[in-house]
Design a protein around this motif. Sequence first.
Motif, PDB file in Angstrom:
ATOM      1  N   GLU A 186      24.257 -40.576  59.838  1.00  8.72           N
ATOM      2  CA  GLU A 186      25.293 -39.545  59.781  1.00  8.72           C
ATOM      3  C   GLU A 186      26.499 -40.124  59.046  1.00  8.72           C
ATOM      4  OE1 GLU A 186      25.239 -36.435  60.790  1.00  8.72           O
ATOM      5  OE2 GLU A 186      23.255 -36.456  61.745  1.00  8.72           O
ATOM      6  N   PRO A 212      30.085 -34.816  56.111  1.00  3.82           N
ATOM      7  CA  PRO A 212      29.638 -33.706  55.265  1.00  3.82           C
ATOM      8  C   PRO A 212      29.502 -34.140  53.806  1.00  3.82           C
ATOM      9  CG  PRO A 212      31.947 -33.427  55.866  1.00  3.82           C
ATOM     10  CD  PRO A 212      31.435 -34.583  56.670  1.00  3.82           C
ATOM     11  N   ALA A 213      28.442 -33.655  53.178  1.00  2.90           N
ATOM     12  CA  ALA A 213      28.213 -33.987  51.769  1.00  2.90           C
ATOM     13  C   ALA A 213      29.078 -33.100  50.878  1.00  2.90           C
ATOM     14  CB  ALA A 213      26.743 -33.808  51.409  1.00  2.90           C
ATOM     15  N   THR A 221      27.429 -30.440  45.034  1.00  2.00           N
ATOM     16  CA  THR A 221      26.914 -31.078  43.824  1.00  2.00           C
ATOM     17  C   THR A 221      27.312 -30.246  42.622  1.00  2.00           C
ATOM     18  OG1 THR A 221      25.045 -32.033  45.004  1.00  2.00           O
ATOM     19  CG2 THR A 221      24.838 -31.848  42.615  1.00  2.00           C
ATOM     20  N   PRO A 230      33.818 -37.302  43.114  1.00  2.00           N
ATOM     21  CA  PRO A 230      32.555 -36.628  43.407  1.00  2.00           C
ATOM     22  C   PRO A 230      32.087 -35.656  42.337  1.00  2.00           C
ATOM     23  CG  PRO A 230      33.907 -36.717  45.379  1.00  2.00           C
ATOM     24  CD  PRO A 230      34.773 -37.193  44.253  1.00  2.00           C
ATOM     25  N   ASN A 289      27.070 -39.090  41.394  1.00  2.00           N
ATOM     26  CA  ASN A 289      26.500 -39.112  42.735  1.00  2.00           C
ATOM     27  C   ASN A 289      26.539 -40.552  43.239  1.00  2.00           C
ATOM     28  OD1 ASN A 289      25.160 -38.488  45.095  1.00  2.00           O
ATOM     29  ND2 ASN A 289      23.152 -38.251  44.144  1.00  2.00           N
ATOM     30  N   ASP A 316      28.530 -43.275  46.486  1.00  2.00           N
ATOM     31  CA  ASP A 316      29.156 -43.393  47.804  1.00  2.00           C
ATOM     32  C   ASP A 316      28.313 -42.890  48.960  1.00  2.00           C
ATOM     33  OD1 ASP A 316      31.587 -44.787  47.318  1.00  2.00           O
ATOM     34  OD2 ASP A 316      32.388 -42.993  46.360  1.00  2.00           O
ATOM     35  N   GLN A 353      27.308 -40.138  50.274  1.00  2.00           N
ATOM     36  CA  GLN A 353      27.546 -38.955  51.090  1.00  2.00           C
ATOM     37  C   GLN A 353      26.424 -37.931  51.002  1.00  2.00           C
ATOM     38  OE1 GLN A 353      29.858 -38.584  53.268  1.00  2.00           O
ATOM     39  NE2 GLN A 353      31.138 -40.341  52.787  1.00  2.00           N
ATOM     40  N   ARG A 354      25.734 -37.857  49.856  1.00  2.00           N
ATOM     41  CA  ARG A 354      24.665 -36.863  49.711  1.00  2.00           C
ATOM     42  C   ARG A 354      23.335 -37.357  50.278  1.00  2.00           C
ATOM     43  NH1 ARG A 354      27.899 -36.592  45.249  1.00  2.00           N
ATOM     44  NH2 ARG A 354      28.831 -34.553  44.795  1.00  2.00           N
ATOM     45  N   LEU A 355      23.250 -38.632  50.621  1.00  2.00           N
ATOM     46  CA  LEU A 355      22.055 -39.219  51.242  1.00  2.00           C
ATOM     47  C   LEU A 355      20.799 -39.017  50.399  1.00  2.00           C
ATOM     48  CD1 LEU A 355      22.544 -38.493  55.046  1.00  2.00           C
ATOM     49  CD2 LEU A 355      22.733 -40.690  53.859  1.00  2.00           C
ATOM     50  N   TRP A 401      22.775 -43.379  44.254  1.00  2.00           N
ATOM     51  CA  TRP A 401      23.518 -42.466  45.130  1.00  2.00           C
ATOM     52  C   TRP A 401      24.170 -43.200  46.289  1.00  2.00           C
ATOM     53  CZ3 TRP A 401      21.857 -42.488  50.111  1.00  2.00           C
ATOM     54  CH2 TRP A 401      20.525 -42.848  50.365  1.00  2.00           C
TER      55      TRP A 401
END
Length: 441
Positions: free
Chosen positions: A159, A162-163, A166, A337, A341, A343, A345-347, A410
């Motif tokens: 976790e 929040p992403a 895009t 951002p 892509n 850091d 955050q988008r996993l 990513w």
Amino acid sequence: MPETPPTPRQDSEDLVRMLDDARTRSLALTLDLDASRWLGPQLAIVNPPLWELGHLGFFHDHFALRELYGLPEYRLAGAERLYDSSRIPHDDRWSLPLPGIEETLAYLDRVRGAMLERLPDGMASAAQSYVYQLTTLHEDMHGEAFLYTRQTLADPAPELGPAPPTPGPEGPWPGEVSIPGGRHWLGSDDRVAFRFDNEKPPMEVEVAPFTIALAPVTNAEFAEFVADGGYQRRELWSEAGWQWREQQGLEAPLYWQGDGRGGWRVRHFDRWRALAPHQPVVHVSYHEAEAWCRWAGRRLPGEAEWEVAASRMPDETGNALAPGKRLHPWGDSPATPRHANLDGQRLGPADVAAFPAGDSAFGCRQMLGNVWEWTASTFGPFPGFQAELYRDYSAPWFREGRHVLRGGAWATRARLVHTGYRNFFTPERNDILAGFRTCAL
């Protein structure tokens, strides 16, 4: 106080923010794990999380508190016998008398407190700026390793908040661009806030004109290679690559599995989902990238070609390279951002058409972020290389047959990566967040 390389001075508050942000990420990627995973399985490509957390504290402790400030003792008795990665063989890390998680976290807090109380108000010294960035960026690298270790071991996705949305179109981004040749200074100059030793001194090279893809190779493009028997065709693989493929028994990329309907699904952490056709292929080794290139009649770029495509600009005629180079494909401004892509955050990756604001001057997309990109270049020193404070960062690996990867993935922190940053792994590694883009023959 040891001599440190010339480094732009940083504001102490910025150094603290970086340090705390890296630590927050490290804890978010580990503290949710079940207690049975603090050691976990013994594999050559992972570390025990409990050991790795302690190693992060030791790295700050050693290079900041011992080397920079000359403090005589570590903040944990015997820390060097537990956490010094230069002295402790990888396979021994599971059998060490490691402190428990509470004591490990207390050690990390003691080190952080000692580092923060020694920073001045206002601007830090050049030496402090160098060492605090070195130790924080080292922790960032381990943060990425925590993420792909979770993928290796099929842990749940972490976790991370929040992403962000895009930006830009979905789908493929086909095509290629011809780039004029010319002289190029390969590596990083002193405009970069922190440079690792293998990026300098910049090396002047002559780059011939070349043609490079606008985007990395996608899952759909790689699936065509698999469907055409690419993993069974010996002629497409190097000697070392074929031996590796046979040892691994692979018929497709590591985390792919047939869906029973002629398509593919892919494991993402602990979940299986349909293969996204227009995302870049990821978790492929150098050997697999090289075999795909032979099948497609393409080749991998050399790292100088990659860097030219990412950092240079055409002159007014469009037939030559303009002077100068960019720190990022879009310019010298920091990544946001909307550019790349990065850091974590988008996993996971995005479609290769996304992030148009991050295009290079030649129109190449996603040269930073999404996936690391294998290059044809083996990792070696530039002329005049000198090992710096962290002497084992680069020098021990120059003769290992590692290949250079460029661009970040990513999960890579934006503060770490730029157009001159060099990553390096052995060619069989398919657990890392690596894909590739290609050049015309």
